[in-house]
Design an enzyme around this catalytic site. Structure first.
Site, short mmCIF file in Angstrom:
data_model
loop_
_atom_site.label_atom_id
_atom_site.label_comp_id
_atom_site.label_asym_id
_atom_site.label_seq_id
_atom_site.Cartn_x
_atom_site.Cartn_y
_atom_site.Cartn_z
N THR A 1 29.96 -80.59 -52.75
CA THR A 1 30.90 -81.33 -53.61
C THR A 1 31.74 -80.32 -54.37
O THR A 1 31.22 -79.56 -55.19
CB THR A 1 30.12 -82.22 -54.59
OG1 THR A 1 29.29 -83.08 -53.82
CG2 THR A 1 31.06 -83.05 -55.45
N PHE B 1 27.07 -88.08 -48.56
CA PHE B 1 26.79 -89.19 -49.48
C PHE B 1 25.30 -89.52 -49.55
O PHE B 1 24.93 -90.59 -50.01
CB PHE B 1 27.58 -90.43 -49.06
CG PHE B 1 29.08 -90.20 -49.05
CD1 PHE B 1 29.80 -90.18 -50.23
CD2 PHE B 1 29.75 -89.97 -47.86
CE1 PHE B 1 31.18 -89.94 -50.23
CE2 PHE B 1 31.12 -89.73 -47.85
CZ PHE B 1 31.84 -89.72 -49.04
N GLU C 1 18.89 -88.49 -52.86
CA GLU C 1 17.56 -87.90 -52.88
C GLU C 1 16.55 -89.04 -52.77
O GLU C 1 16.78 -90.13 -53.28
CB GLU C 1 17.34 -87.13 -54.18
CG GLU C 1 18.12 -85.85 -54.21
CD GLU C 1 17.92 -85.06 -55.51
OE1 GLU C 1 16.86 -85.19 -56.14
OE2 GLU C 1 18.84 -84.32 -55.87
N LYS D 1 34.71 -88.15 -52.44
CA LYS D 1 33.35 -87.81 -52.87
C LYS D 1 33.17 -88.03 -54.38
O LYS D 1 32.23 -88.69 -54.83
CB LYS D 1 33.06 -86.34 -52.50
CG LYS D 1 31.78 -85.79 -53.06
CD LYS D 1 30.56 -86.48 -52.47
CE LYS D 1 29.33 -86.23 -53.33
NZ LYS D 1 28.12 -86.73 -52.76
N GLY E 1 20.58 -90.22 -64.00
CA GLY E 1 20.39 -88.76 -64.05
C GLY E 1 20.56 -88.17 -62.67
O GLY E 1 21.25 -88.73 -61.82
N CYS F 1 23.71 -85.13 -59.37
CA CYS F 1 25.03 -85.51 -58.84
C CYS F 1 25.84 -86.42 -59.75
O CYS F 1 26.94 -86.05 -60.17
CB CYS F 1 24.85 -86.17 -57.49
SG CYS F 1 23.93 -85.13 -56.36
N LYS G 1 14.50 -90.27 -60.67
CA LYS G 1 14.31 -91.55 -59.99
C LYS G 1 13.11 -91.40 -59.08
O LYS G 1 12.64 -90.27 -58.84
CB LYS G 1 15.57 -91.94 -59.21
CG LYS G 1 15.86 -91.02 -58.02
CD LYS G 1 16.97 -91.63 -57.18
CE LYS G 1 17.21 -90.81 -55.94
NZ LYS G 1 18.22 -91.35 -55.08
C1 UGA Z 1 23.91 -89.90 -55.73
C2 UGA Z 1 24.70 -90.89 -54.86
O1 UGA Z 1 24.08 -92.18 -54.91
C3 UGA Z 1 24.78 -90.42 -53.42
O2 UGA Z 1 25.59 -91.30 -52.65
C4 UGA Z 1 25.39 -89.02 -53.39
O3 UGA Z 1 25.47 -88.48 -52.08
C5 UGA Z 1 24.55 -88.08 -54.24
O4 UGA Z 1 24.49 -88.60 -55.59
C6 UGA Z 1 25.22 -86.73 -54.22
O5 UGA Z 1 26.35 -86.62 -54.69
O6 UGA Z 1 24.66 -85.79 -53.61
P1 UGA Z 1 21.31 -89.40 -56.12
O7 UGA Z 1 21.73 -88.38 -57.10
O8 UGA Z 1 20.26 -89.04 -55.12
O9 UGA Z 1 22.57 -89.89 -55.24
O10 UGA Z 1 20.79 -90.64 -56.96
P2 UGA Z 1 21.13 -92.20 -57.07
O11 UGA Z 1 20.29 -92.98 -56.15
O12 UGA Z 1 22.58 -92.43 -57.02
O13 UGA Z 1 20.60 -92.48 -58.55
C7 UGA Z 1 21.21 -91.83 -59.67
C8 UGA Z 1 20.64 -92.33 -60.98
O14 UGA Z 1 21.00 -93.68 -61.21
C9 UGA Z 1 19.12 -92.27 -61.08
O15 UGA Z 1 18.76 -91.72 -62.33
C10 UGA Z 1 18.69 -93.72 -60.98
O16 UGA Z 1 17.50 -93.98 -61.68
C11 UGA Z 1 19.88 -94.42 -61.63
N1 UGA Z 1 20.02 -95.81 -61.17
C12 UGA Z 1 20.29 -96.08 -59.87
C13 UGA Z 1 19.90 -96.84 -62.10
O17 UGA Z 1 19.67 -96.60 -63.31
N2 UGA Z 1 20.06 -98.13 -61.68
C14 UGA Z 1 20.32 -98.43 -60.38
O18 UGA Z 1 20.48 -99.65 -60.06
C15 UGA Z 1 20.45 -97.39 -59.46
#
Ligand code: UGA
Length: 453
Positions: A121, A152, A155, A209, A262, A265, A325
């Site tokens: 990114t 995209f 984790e 992105k 958190g 990303c 998460k």
């Molecule tokens: C995020 C994006 O979802 C990916 O598409 C992207 O590729 C990635 O960043 C990146 O740029 O590499 P990620 O960081 O693995 O992925 O985590 P997410 O699943 O997006 O969750 C992020 C945060 O949001 C976590 O702390 C999670 O607990 C929180 N979250 C997620 C919520 O509080 N509520 C939800 O409904 C979903």
């Protein structure tokens, strides 16, 4: 195809393993000697479900190798992926030194026809910088191309996201049928399964992105702020979320309120986009608000705790979950960190359990925390339980056992995973983000909630 992947972190390693699984011959390169040595032995240096097993299989089948040698990396294939880290600098701008150093290596060793595919990114305009570097060296007969191919994957579900992405985005300098053919060949197994591949200009791919992560972040701050509002007005965010989400244009996915987003990303990319805009004299007001809401959200749980325990000095608090998460041991920008810091400062004793991140947590907090071997033992003599990460194993606990272990019976659910009625029936006080208990709702009619929540 012979492929080199620079960077063996979450994105790079998943890409390398995934491409090998698709029948390519892949070489993973990283500057970290220890990391490469572990990978050569088939050991993944972070927790990601399924990755270790697939890595071992690909090594055994001879399709995946690793090295610290950039020269070998550039010389041994014509398709070079760069998936190195772009951590935030103090001013939130992404640190491009690793990406640019891969470009330097490319410049040094590339000959003939080679493609530099950037997966990291990177701020808008970075492809131009990469192109500037590698074009310095181009001599007669050399054909070097730069492609932006953002990733995209999430984790915790990285492999699933790699093999079944919603889309493949490819940014090109010009509408080159030759490059399109190569990119389509690389992703053929996904495309054949119906995954759309979108070819755009290179800057748009870079923006896509950031825009995707900034939208997801904004959506979460929207639902979190709405949850705080529901709490104030006596509504229940879970009902509101369902009702709003039944509108097909909105949906309930990625719309779960909690203690804030958190990870490495969403917060980083949101900050970087805001910063990039500022530097070009533009203000991204909606995203700035999303950032502000997220910085405050972890403290919601502490405010609720303080209503019950105005002083936390000497109180034992059990913490379930620390990673940002479930499905990962990653603690980067995890909302659990400011919460734990604040509680320690208030003099609380913290007994923490997380299924995979305790080792990393120990590196941050050392002896300041008590690390528990399982989630029940973290409850010993505690006055309250704070649930910070919604690991599946926390979803159906034995509440009677919990009650017998705890000194006082308060549950603060930062991810809304428990059923309020069930928990209250067991004799616990229950706080979830964005809702009020029925009795408190009634009380609130008479005197605004005693607890003030
Ligand atoms: C995020 C994006 O979802 C990916 O598409 C992207 O590729 C990635 O960043 C990146 O740029 O590499 P990620 O960081 O693995 O992925 O985590 P997410 O699943 O997006 O969750 C992020 C945060 O949001 C976590 O702390 C999670 O607990 C929180 N979250 C997620 C919520 O509080 N509520 C939800 O409904 C979903």
């Amino acid at each position: 195809m012979k492929i080199t992947v620079f960077g063996c972190g979450y994105v790079g390693l998943t890409t390398a393993v995934g491409l090998a699984e698709m029948g390519n011959e892949v070489l993973g390169i990283d500057v970290d000697v220890e990391k490469i040595s572990l990978l050569e032995q088939g050991v993944v240096h972070f927790y990601e479900p399924g990755l270790q097993e697939m890595l071992l299989r690909q090594i055994t089948e001879g399709r995946l190798t690793f090295s610290n040698d950039p020269k070998l990396g550039i010389e041994s294939s014509n398709v070079i992926f760069s998936a190195v880290g772009t951590p935030p600098l103090k001013d939130h701008y992404a640190d491009l030194s690793a990406v640019l150093s891969v470009a330097e290596e490319f410049k040094k060793y590339a000959k003939g026809e080679k493609i530099f595919i950037n997966k990291s990114t990177v701020p808008i305009g970075t492809s131009d910088k990469i192109m500037e570097i590698i074009a310095q060296k181009k001599s007669a007969g050399d054909v070097f191309d730069v492609v932006s191919n953002p990733e995209f994957l999430r984790e915790g579900t990285a492999l699933q996201d790699f093999f079944e992405p919603d889309r493949i985005v490819v940014g090109l300098y010009e509408n080159s049928p030759h490059l399109q053919k190569i990119m389509k060949k690389l992703y053929r197994p996904m495309i054949e399964k119906g995954v759309p591949i979108l070819f755009t200009d290179i800057r748009s791919a870079e923006v896509i992105k950031y825009a995707s992560n900034a939208y997801l972040a904004t959506r979460l701050s929207f639902i979190n702020e709405l949850a705080n509002f529901c709490e104030n007005t006596g509504a229940d965010i879970q009902n509101v979320r369902q009702g709003v989400g039944l509108d097909k244009r909105i949906g309930t996915h990625f719309f779960q309120p909690g203690i804030g987003f958190g990870g490495s990303c969403l917060p980083k990319d949101l900050n970087a986009l805001i910063e990039m805009a500022k530097q070009s004299g533009f203000e991204l007001k909606v995203m700035e608000a999303a950032q502000k809401v997220n910085l405050q959200q972890p403290y919601k749980l502490i405010q609720a705790l303080n209503k019950v325990f105005p002083s936390l000095k000497g109180k034992t608090i059990a913490i379930w979950g620390a990673s940002f998460k479930p499905g990962t041991d990653d603690l980067r920008d995890a909302p659990s960190l400011p919460i734990m810091n604040e509680l320690l400062q208030a003099g609380a004793k913290l007994q923490v359990y997380d299924p995979v991140s305790l080792q990393k947590l120990q590196k941050i907090f050392g002896k300041k925390l008590v690390y528990s071997n399982d989630y029940y033992s973290s409850l010993q003599e505690s006055s309250a339980l704070l649930l910070l990460t919604e690991w599946d194993e926390f979803r159906n606990p034995d509440f009677a056992k919990m009650k017998s272990l705890m000194a006082e019976h308060y549950i603060f659910d930062g991810r809304n995973i428990f059923d309020r009625e069930e928990v209250e029936k067991q004799g616990f006080f229950y706080y979830g983000i964005g809702s009020l208990s029925p009795e408190r709702k009634l009380k609130s009619k008479r005197s605004r909630v005693k607890l003030g929540l």
